[in-house]
Write a protein that holds these residues in place. Structure first.
Motif, PDB file in Angstrom:
ATOM      1  N   MET A  65       0.823  -1.210   0.000  1.00 42.66           N
ATOM      2  CA  MET A  65       0.000   0.000   0.000  1.00 42.66           C
ATOM      3  C   MET A  65       0.862   1.267   0.000  1.00 42.66           C
ATOM      4  O   MET A  65       0.338   2.369  -0.080  1.00 42.66           O
ATOM      5  CB  MET A  65      -0.927   0.020   1.216  1.00 42.66           C
TER       6      MET A  65
ATOM      7  N   PHE B  27      -9.937 -13.831  -3.834  1.00 40.82           N
ATOM      8  CA  PHE B  27      -8.891 -13.323  -4.736  1.00 40.82           C
ATOM      9  C   PHE B  27      -7.782 -12.634  -3.959  1.00 40.82           C
ATOM     10  O   PHE B  27      -7.130 -11.732  -4.434  1.00 40.82           O
ATOM     11  CB  PHE B  27      -9.505 -12.373  -5.774  1.00 40.82           C
TER      12      PHE B  27
ATOM     13  N   GLU C  26       1.138 -11.294  -6.347  1.00 44.93           N
ATOM     14  CA  GLU C  26       1.493 -10.374  -7.432  1.00 44.93           C
ATOM     15  C   GLU C  26       2.076  -9.058  -6.914  1.00 44.93           C
ATOM     16  O   GLU C  26       2.894  -8.443  -7.593  1.00 44.93           O
ATOM     17  CB  GLU C  26       0.263 -10.086  -8.309  1.00 44.93           C
TER      18      GLU C  26
ATOM     19  N   LEU D 100       0.590 -14.470 -14.813  1.00 46.85           N
ATOM     20  CA  LEU D 100       1.349 -13.305 -14.351  1.00 46.85           C
ATOM     21  C   LEU D 100       1.922 -13.566 -12.961  1.00 46.85           C
ATOM     22  O   LEU D 100       3.099 -13.295 -12.705  1.00 46.85           O
ATOM     23  CB  LEU D 100       0.442 -12.063 -14.336  1.00 46.85           C
TER      24      LEU D 100
ATOM     25  N   ALA E   1     -10.749 -13.148  -9.718  1.00 46.48           N
ATOM     26  CA  ALA E   1     -10.715 -11.705  -9.923  1.00 46.48           C
ATOM     27  C   ALA E   1     -12.088 -11.121  -9.604  1.00 46.48           C
ATOM     28  O   ALA E   1     -12.529 -10.163 -10.235  1.00 46.48           O
ATOM     29  CB  ALA E   1     -10.310 -11.395 -11.360  1.00 46.48           C
ATOM     30  N   CYS E   2     -12.757 -11.701  -8.600  1.00 44.59           N
ATOM     31  CA  CYS E   2     -14.149 -11.342  -8.297  1.00 44.59           C
ATOM     32  C   CYS E   2     -14.302  -9.876  -7.893  1.00 44.59           C
ATOM     33  O   CYS E   2     -15.366  -9.292  -8.083  1.00 44.59           O
ATOM     34  CB  CYS E   2     -14.694 -12.224  -7.175  1.00 44.59           C
ATOM     35  N   GLY E   3     -13.261  -9.295  -7.337  1.00 43.46           N
ATOM     36  CA  GLY E   3     -13.327  -7.902  -6.891  1.00 43.46           C
ATOM     37  C   GLY E   3     -13.275  -6.924  -8.048  1.00 43.46           C
ATOM     38  O   GLY E   3     -13.551  -5.737  -7.888  1.00 43.46           O
TER      39      GLY E   3
ATOM     40  N   TYR F 268      -5.198 -11.197 -18.067  1.00 40.95           N
ATOM     41  CA  TYR F 268      -6.494 -10.878 -17.468  1.00 40.95           C
ATOM     42  C   TYR F 268      -6.951  -9.500 -17.953  1.00 40.95           C
ATOM     43  O   TYR F 268      -6.140  -8.582 -18.113  1.00 40.95           O
ATOM     44  CB  TYR F 268      -6.367 -10.810 -15.927  1.00 40.95           C
TER      45      TYR F 268
ATOM     46  N   GLU G  33     -10.014  -6.846 -16.707  1.00 42.91           N
ATOM     47  CA  GLU G  33     -10.964  -6.743 -15.595  1.00 42.91           C
ATOM     48  C   GLU G  33     -11.814  -5.476 -15.698  1.00 42.91           C
ATOM     49  O   GLU G  33     -11.545  -4.609 -16.504  1.00 42.91           O
ATOM     50  CB  GLU G  33     -10.178  -6.776 -14.276  1.00 42.91           C
TER      51      GLU G  33
ATOM     52  N   SER H 189      -4.743  -6.238 -17.644  1.00 47.71           N
ATOM     53  CA  SER H 189      -4.519  -5.744 -16.287  1.00 47.71           C
ATOM     54  C   SER H 189      -3.467  -6.570 -15.557  1.00 47.71           C
ATOM     55  O   SER H 189      -3.051  -7.609 -16.023  1.00 47.71           O
ATOM     56  CB  SER H 189      -5.830  -5.759 -15.509  1.00 47.71           C
ATOM     57  N   GLY H 190      -3.069  -6.061 -14.438  1.00 42.39           N
ATOM     58  CA  GLY H 190      -2.123  -6.772 -13.599  1.00 42.39           C
ATOM     59  C   GLY H 190      -0.844  -5.996 -13.423  1.00 42.39           C
ATOM     60  O   GLY H 190      -0.494  -5.215 -14.291  1.00 42.39           O
ATOM     61  N   PRO H 191      -0.136  -6.129 -12.260  1.00 42.65           N
ATOM     62  CA  PRO H 191      -0.586  -6.961 -11.165  1.00 42.65           C
ATOM     63  C   PRO H 191      -1.936  -6.515 -10.595  1.00 42.65           C
ATOM     64  O   PRO H 191      -2.478  -5.494 -11.025  1.00 42.65           O
ATOM     65  CB  PRO H 191       0.518  -6.786 -10.124  1.00 42.65           C
ATOM     66  N   TYR H 192      -2.399  -7.309  -9.648  1.00 45.87           N
ATOM     67  CA  TYR H 192      -3.706  -7.141  -9.014  1.00 45.87           C
ATOM     68  C   TYR H 192      -4.182  -5.687  -8.992  1.00 45.87           C
ATOM     69  O   TYR H 192      -3.479  -4.803  -8.538  1.00 45.87           O
ATOM     70  CB  TYR H 192      -3.641  -7.699  -7.586  1.00 45.87           C
ATOM     71  N   MET H 193      -5.395  -5.460  -9.470  1.00 46.91           N
ATOM     72  CA  MET H 193      -5.970  -4.102  -9.500  1.00 46.91           C
ATOM     73  C   MET H 193      -6.534  -3.722  -8.133  1.00 46.91           C
ATOM     74  O   MET H 193      -7.162  -4.531  -7.482  1.00 46.91           O
ATOM     75  CB  MET H 193      -7.099  -4.042 -10.528  1.00 46.91           C
ATOM     76  N   TRP H 194      -6.309  -2.489  -7.744  1.00 49.09           N
ATOM     77  CA  TRP H 194      -6.789  -2.021  -6.442  1.00 49.09           C
ATOM     78  C   TRP H 194      -8.278  -1.717  -6.465  1.00 49.09           C
ATOM     79  O   TRP H 194      -8.796  -1.336  -7.503  1.00 49.09           O
ATOM     80  CB  TRP H 194      -6.047  -0.732  -6.058  1.00 49.09           C
ATOM     81  N   PRO H 195      -8.924  -1.795  -5.277  1.00 49.94           N
ATOM     82  CA  PRO H 195     -10.279  -1.237  -5.183  1.00 49.94           C
ATOM     83  C   PRO H 195     -10.176   0.266  -5.456  1.00 49.94           C
ATOM     84  O   PRO H 195      -9.128   0.863  -5.188  1.00 49.94           O
ATOM     85  CB  PRO H 195     -10.685  -1.484  -3.730  1.00 49.94           C
TER      86      PRO H 195
ATOM     87  N   SER I  56     -10.964   2.795  -3.994  1.00 48.66           N
ATOM     88  CA  SER I  56     -10.631   3.684  -2.876  1.00 48.66           C
ATOM     89  C   SER I  56      -9.272   3.389  -2.264  1.00 48.66           C
ATOM     90  O   SER I  56      -8.831   4.080  -1.378  1.00 48.66           O
ATOM     91  CB  SER I  56     -11.671   3.497  -1.785  1.00 48.66           C
ATOM     92  N   ALA I  57      -8.619   2.344  -2.716  1.00 46.47           N
ATOM     93  CA  ALA I  57      -7.446   1.885  -1.969  1.00 46.47           C
ATOM     94  C   ALA I  57      -6.142   2.034  -2.733  1.00 46.47           C
ATOM     95  O   ALA I  57      -5.169   1.386  -2.420  1.00 46.47           O
ATOM     96  CB  ALA I  57      -7.649   0.422  -1.580  1.00 46.47           C
TER      97      ALA I  57
ATOM     98  N   PRO J  61      -2.629   3.079  -3.592  1.00 46.63           N
ATOM     99  CA  PRO J  61      -1.590   3.635  -2.738  1.00 46.63           C
ATOM    100  C   PRO J  61      -1.376   5.107  -3.069  1.00 46.63           C
ATOM    101  O   PRO J  61      -1.277   5.471  -4.238  1.00 46.63           O
ATOM    102  CB  PRO J  61      -0.349   2.808  -3.104  1.00 46.63           C
TER     103      PRO J  61
END
Lengths: 435, 192
Positions: A13, A93, A100, A132, B140-142, B153, B155, B179-185, B187-188, B190
């Protein structure tokens, strides 16, 4: 700023954090390993993890230190650690993010676990679709190997731990620990009959520990900050630490939220995930992935810890929380999950193999308004004859969407069947029959 | 729904190309495991990379490399959905249809792709460019609804985004929208 301290998601973060070795070291990464390997006895590492109260984050919630303690003490041959990264539970997830975004955190945890159990080889069994993630992990392993954190004689301690990434190839069942081992051995991923347990007869019939990604990622923090610190977070004594909750469905901000165990579903959904996507009220939620029974708005204040969720009639499972708004058909939702389980049944056990097909056909018939009241008895009867009668927990998992929706929203099934009956009444052939 | 790559091809047995072409890589894969059979899935992936799918010839060759019988290789290969036993399109579009994606519109995404490409799940376009498959959860449900195309992926799909991705793939063979690495919500992020 979040009001709770982040542990697992803290590094990633930070603005600009890339997950590289240099970034990880800057945040104090690999210090726990430096302070542990060769300095603290492996049995003491296990004791520390036991004291922390850490429980498996993959779904079953078994105490991690206790699991390690089952390995035979006097066995001289090879032992293995398998990192279960086959994250395939619908609604979940978190492991993907952990791998990652901060791969070294996981690798440090893996080396610490290997040290505790005396394993020299670890395999990260990652679900095949996460190409990935597997590339990121392989790059991180390369960096860690070059820096002397992985491989022979780690940091001059004489300890050897090698880590390899092994990609699965698309099979949900391989998240079940014994199916994972079968798959890693190059076979169909069919669960093994237990006992014997992997602790004594695991990979290649050798003592083996299978731990989830999130479980292992907690280890550097437990070892650097102490078991008491970890045990003070969450809902002690049985649900300690934080949990990365995955929120999906009808919320404004779906995503992963790391919070102390024991946070209520109301806080998770309405404060962290932004509340409902539309103005419609919450109708239902699943608290722990597709295998966990559905709960209702009456359960919004249930604490998300192992015991409280179980007491409410569901399970914390993988921490995957799926939220559904008013207007969602519960029969449809259960059918969607049932289609998943039908697709993913490995076929080893007849009750699951045949039962899942029968369940999905019956559900499709009801949803298509061709059902009869008798179908509800059939569904219940089938569920009772699948749960608890299979080699692995898949059988229990596949009946939970149907059993729980029948329990809480039976009237929706009945309405669809009544509509079917009403439609049948005006069919010409029905009229003819009556005459 | 039928998976497009689940039936054996008409390829003949006996071809030996993997060892000659990827000898070093095969040795490296074998070195990771104390038991040869563990290399089976990695070698099947290698064969899939070479041919676009796993041919019977490749399975026979892998059986020889690992001292297995061809049926032992076949029984493993047929278990896993990512191992295609028949040719698929250049771009294999796999849209997640599980509940979490369905709640936020994956059925619409599948419908939109069907309209745009004129193929139903399980089919390949006449030019061999695209195969469409409806698959189960891809973790990748979020960031649903989502799809995987080959290794990538995509998303938080919308109809506009899908259009752009398909156009990019047609013209460039790749798309910056992956996309990738993991996509943030939302609001989150960094620093946000």
């Amino acid at each position: 700023m979040p009001k709770h301290e982040l542990v697992l998601l803290k590094n990633m973060m930070q603005p600009g954090y890339t997950g590289s070795l240099a970034d990880y070291e800057k945040t104090g990464g690999y210090q726990a390993m430096r302070n542990t390997l060769g300095k603290i006895a492996p049995t003491d590492v296990t004791t520390t993890v036991m004291k922390s109260g850490l429980r498996g984050r993959g779904g079953a919630g078994f105490p991690t230190g206790v699991k390690w303690g089952f390995l035979p003490k006097d066995y001289q041959g090879p032992r293995y650690l398998c990192c279960n990264a086959d994250e395939s539970e619908p609604g979940t997830f978190k492991d993907r993010q952990l791998m990652e975004r901060d791969p070294h955190q996981l690798l440090e945890g893996i080396v610490l676990a290997c040290y505790a159990i005396g394993a020299q080889s670890a395999y990260i069994y990652i679900r095949g679709e996460m190409v990935l993630g597997s590339k990121i992990l392989e790059r991180a392993i390369g960096e860690a190997r070059a820096a002397g954190y992985i491989g022979k004689n780690i940091l001059g301690t004489g300890i050897t731990v090698d880590v390899w990434v092994h990609r699965g190839a698309g099979a949900y069942i391989c998240g079940e620990e014994t199916a994972l081992l079968e798959s890693l051995e190059g076979k169909r991923g069919l669960p093994r009959v237990k006992p014997p347990f992997p602790a004594t007869h695991g990979l290649y019939n050798k003592p083996t520990v299978v731990n989830n990604v999130e479980t292992l990622a907690n280890l550097p923090h437990i070892l650097s900050r102490g078991p008491e610190w970890f045990a003070s977070i969450g809902s002690p004594p049985k649900s300690t630490g934080t949990r990365v909750f995955c929120v999906s469905g009808h919320v404004k901000r779906p995503g992963n939220y790391e919070l102390p165990m024991g946070v209520t579903i109301r806080e998770l959904v309405f404060e962290h995930a932004g509340g409902m996507r539309s103005d419609k009220p919450l109708k239902a939620f699943i608290p722990g992935g597709a295998s966990a029974p559905f709960l209702t708005p009456d359960h919004l204040d249930v604490k998300l810890d192992f015991e409280s969720v179980a007491a409410a009639g569901s399970m914390l499972g993988s921490g995957g929380v799926t939220v559904m708004e008013e207007g969602t058909s519960m029969v449809w939702a259960a059918l969607r999950l049932m289609e998943f389980f039908y697709h993913e049944s490995c076929g080893k056990c007849s009750p699951c193999r045949e039962g899942s097909s029968w369940l999905v056909q019956t559900m499709r018939r009801i949803m298509a308004k061709r059902g009869q009241m008798q179908d509800l008895e059939t569904l219940t009867d089938l569920c009772k004859n699948i749960a608890g009668r299979t080699v692995c927990a898949f059988g229990d998992a596949e009946v939970s969407p149907i059993m729980s929706t029948l329990k809480h929203w039976r009237h929706e099934y009945v309405t669809l069947i009544h509509e079917a009956e009403a439609a049948n009444l005006i069919r010409p052939e029905s009229v003819e029959t009556r005459h | 729904m039928e998976h497009p790559g689940r039936h054996l091809s008409e390829e003949k047995w006996g071809e030996k190309v993997l060892k000659e072409k990827y000898g070093k890589e095969i040795e490296e894969i074998l070195s990771r495991y104390p038991v040869k059979r563990s290399a089976l899935i990695p070698l099947l992936y290698l064969a899939q990379r070479e041919h676009g799918y796993v041919t019977e010839a490749a399975m026979t060759e892998i059986a020889g490399l690992l001292k297995l019988t061809p049926p032992q290789v076949y029984e493993t290969a047929t278990f896993y959905t990512m191992l295609n036993l028949k040719k698929v399109g250049t771009h294999h579009i796999q849209v997640c249809k599980s509940l979490m994606c369905a709640l936020v519109g994956s059925d619409t995404v599948i419908g939109w792709i069907k309209t745009k490409l004129g193929i139903a799940p399980g089919e390949t376009t006449a030019d061999g460019l695209f195969t469409l498959t409806a698959v189960e959860c891809l973790a990748a449900c979020g960031t649903a609804p989502m799809m995987q195309i080959n290794d990538d992926y995509y998303e938080r799909l919308t109809e506009e985004k899908v259009d752009k991705i398909l156009a990019d793939l047609r013209t460039n063979g790749t798309s910056p929208l992956k996309s990738g690495p993991y996509m943030w919500p939302e609001s989150a992020k960094p620093g946000a």
